[in-house]
Design a protein around this motif. Structure first.
Motif, mmCIF file in Angstrom:
data_model
loop_
_atom_site.group_PDB
_atom_site.id
_atom_site.type_symbol
_atom_site.label_atom_id
_atom_site.label_comp_id
_atom_site.label_asym_id
_atom_site.label_seq_id
_atom_site.Cartn_x
_atom_site.Cartn_y
_atom_site.Cartn_z
ATOM 1 N N ASP A 146 60.670 69.623 8.674
ATOM 2 C CA ASP A 146 61.148 69.267 10.000
ATOM 3 C C ASP A 146 61.196 70.518 10.870
ATOM 4 O OD1 ASP A 146 63.488 70.677 9.426
ATOM 5 O OD2 ASP A 146 64.806 68.926 9.475
ATOM 6 N N HIS A 147 61.651 70.369 12.115
ATOM 7 C CA HIS A 147 61.638 71.470 13.066
ATOM 8 C C HIS A 147 62.593 72.588 12.688
ATOM 9 C CE1 HIS A 147 64.852 68.728 14.215
ATOM 10 N NE2 HIS A 147 65.425 69.709 14.871
ATOM 11 N N ASP A 167 52.371 74.037 14.564
ATOM 12 C CA ASP A 167 53.811 74.258 14.557
ATOM 13 C C ASP A 167 54.571 72.993 14.932
ATOM 14 O OD1 ASP A 167 54.823 74.647 17.684
ATOM 15 O OD2 ASP A 167 52.711 75.100 17.384
ATOM 16 N N GLU A 168 55.748 72.858 14.375
ATOM 17 C CA GLU A 168 56.593 71.692 14.636
ATOM 18 C C GLU A 168 57.472 71.875 15.858
ATOM 19 O OE1 GLU A 168 56.794 73.400 11.646
ATOM 20 O OE2 GLU A 168 55.409 72.137 10.517
ATOM 21 N N GLY A 169 57.519 73.100 16.401
ATOM 22 C CA GLY A 169 58.444 73.397 17.484
ATOM 23 C C GLY A 169 59.807 73.771 16.936
ATOM 24 N N LYS A 170 60.688 74.219 17.803
ATOM 25 C CA LYS A 170 62.016 74.673 17.386
ATOM 26 C C LYS A 170 63.110 73.657 17.689
ATOM 27 C CE LYS A 170 60.401 78.639 16.029
ATOM 28 N NZ LYS A 170 60.313 78.933 14.567
ATOM 29 N N ASP A 172 64.080 69.169 18.277
ATOM 30 C CA ASP A 172 63.696 67.826 17.852
ATOM 31 C C ASP A 172 62.954 67.119 18.986
ATOM 32 O OD1 ASP A 172 65.529 64.922 16.578
ATOM 33 O OD2 ASP A 172 63.434 65.493 16.425
ATOM 34 N N ASP A 246 56.722 71.087 25.669
ATOM 35 C CA ASP A 246 58.073 70.695 25.259
ATOM 36 C C ASP A 246 58.765 69.909 26.362
ATOM 37 O OD1 ASP A 246 58.177 71.533 22.650
ATOM 38 O OD2 ASP A 246 59.189 73.430 23.064
ATOM 39 N N ALA A 309 61.516 65.539 14.551
ATOM 40 C CA ALA A 309 60.281 66.298 14.757
ATOM 41 C C ALA A 309 59.909 67.018 13.461
ATOM 42 C CB ALA A 309 60.485 67.301 15.887
ATOM 43 N N GLN A 310 58.660 66.883 13.074
ATOM 44 C CA GLN A 310 58.230 67.382 11.771
ATOM 45 C C GLN A 310 56.736 67.666 11.758
ATOM 46 O OE1 GLN A 310 57.869 63.582 8.989
ATOM 47 N NE2 GLN A 310 59.659 63.398 10.341
#
Length: 352
Positions: A146-147, A167-170, A172, A246, A309-310
């Motif tokens: 997950d993120h 990348d999953e981002g930082k 959710d 984002d 988010a994953q």
């Protein structure tokens, strides 16, 4: 980012809920029950979801209705170390942002997954979204994270076959519909296009040109407005582009994606199309590749982001298969993490 925007809207949530419901109905977007969160404006966050603990996945009961089957083909158990050299890093710009190191890349989608026996990859136009997806870089075999870096699916989980080196981002934010918009946007960026735009749940346009000009979207009462609040962005600054995405993920949802994408007949299915069901929660899965047999049978590779988010991952229809058979006589395609089949009528395409 998502948490802060959610916190900002909480004091007036109860006052705005009725108005939000009417606005959502007018634009065809679902509104979740009180206590859940959606990506409807203003301050849109995630699709509504139950809580998920590390190592726990959402997986509804399999439908007993007639659905598509799988085409047997297994993923390799190991990836050669030299596979990373196959990736055209210039075509996948996030790889230069140090969000994915060289150790995180182990070949491409097309190199990892050959068509089923008796099938060949369907023709795609050079430079198209579908052609670009075939070169999507993959990580070495490993878990879905997950993120926050927590394991959502163990490496040996039989419901997925690979994880994209993305990348999953930082926060959710990059969930199912967002992952599709992310890949579609990155493809456009890789071609040199900056005329990139998506729409928020209410229909408000979110063009990257405004972000580059220093404007930022924000809630103003019941509306989303753009306000000058930053310096202009260099058109080659991919890090700034990632921040723009984002913002898109914050305000858009499955309803917006289903509304704004073009409907596609099953006979016209091609890589880069996707199945989407709007709702709270809704879900979407991306057609990563299409293979065709001499008899005209079709099979597809499917990928998804999910909630929370994953990692974007390649799905399996069964433990020893990767390709999903497309059977027009069935009611749709069944995926392992959604309780009902995606009907053929839910097939969509983002243009160009």
């Amino acid at each position: 980012m998502k948490r802060s925007m959610t916190d900002l809207r909480m004091p007036f949530r109860s006052l705005c809920l009725a108005a939000l419901s009417l606005a959502a109905l007018s634009i065809g977007c679902a509104v979740a029950p009180v206590g859940s969160t959606t990506s409807a404006e203003p301050g849109a966050t995630a699709e509504a979801r139950p809580a998920v603990s590390p190592g726990v996945v959402l997986n509804g009961p399999k439908s007993k209705a007639k659905t598509s089957s799988s085409v047997p083909i297994s993923a390799p158990s190991a990836v050669p170390a030299s596979a990373a050299a196959q990736v055209d890093r210039g075509a996948y710009p996030w790889l230069a942002d140090q969000t994915c190191s060289s150790q995180d890349v182990a070949g491409t989608l097309s190199a990892r997954f050959s068509p089923p026996q008796g099938f060949a990859r369907a023709p795609v136009e050079a430079g198209s979204f579908g052609a670009w997806l075939r070169g999507l870089p993959l990580r070495p075999p490993g878990p879905v994270l997950d993120h926050r870096g927590r394991v959502i699916l163990d490496e040996g989980d039989s419901r997925f076959a690979a994880v994209a080196a993305l990348d999953e981002g930082k926060a959710d934010l990059q969930q199912c519909a967002d992952s599709i918009m992310r890949l579609h946007a990155e493809w456009q960026w890789s071609k040199g296009s900056r005329a990139i735009s998506y729409r928020a749940a209410s229909g408000t346009p979110m063009p990257y040109s405004r972000w580059m000009a220093g404007e930022r979207p924000s809630a103003s009462g019941m509306s989303l407005v753009w306000k000058p609040s930053s310096r202009p962005v260099d058109r080659e600054d991919h890090g700034a582009f990632r921040k723009y995405l984002d913002a898109v993920f914050t305000w858009a949802n499955t309803g917006a994606l289903a509304r704004d994408a073009s409907k596609v007949a099953l006979s016209e299915l091609r890589p880069g199309d996707f199945f989407v069901l709007a709702g709270a929660p809704g879900h979407a899965v991306l057609v990563l590749d299409v293979a065709v047999s001499k008899a005209g049978e079709r099979a597809v590779l499917l990928g998804q982001g999910y909630m929370p988010a994953q990692s974007f991952h390649v799905l399996r229809p069964s433990p020893r298969a990767v390709w999903f058979a497309i059977d027009a006589s069935s009611e749709g395609v069944q995926t392992p993490f959604w309780p009902a089949p995606f009907p053929w009528s839910s097939l969509r395409r983002l243009d160009p």
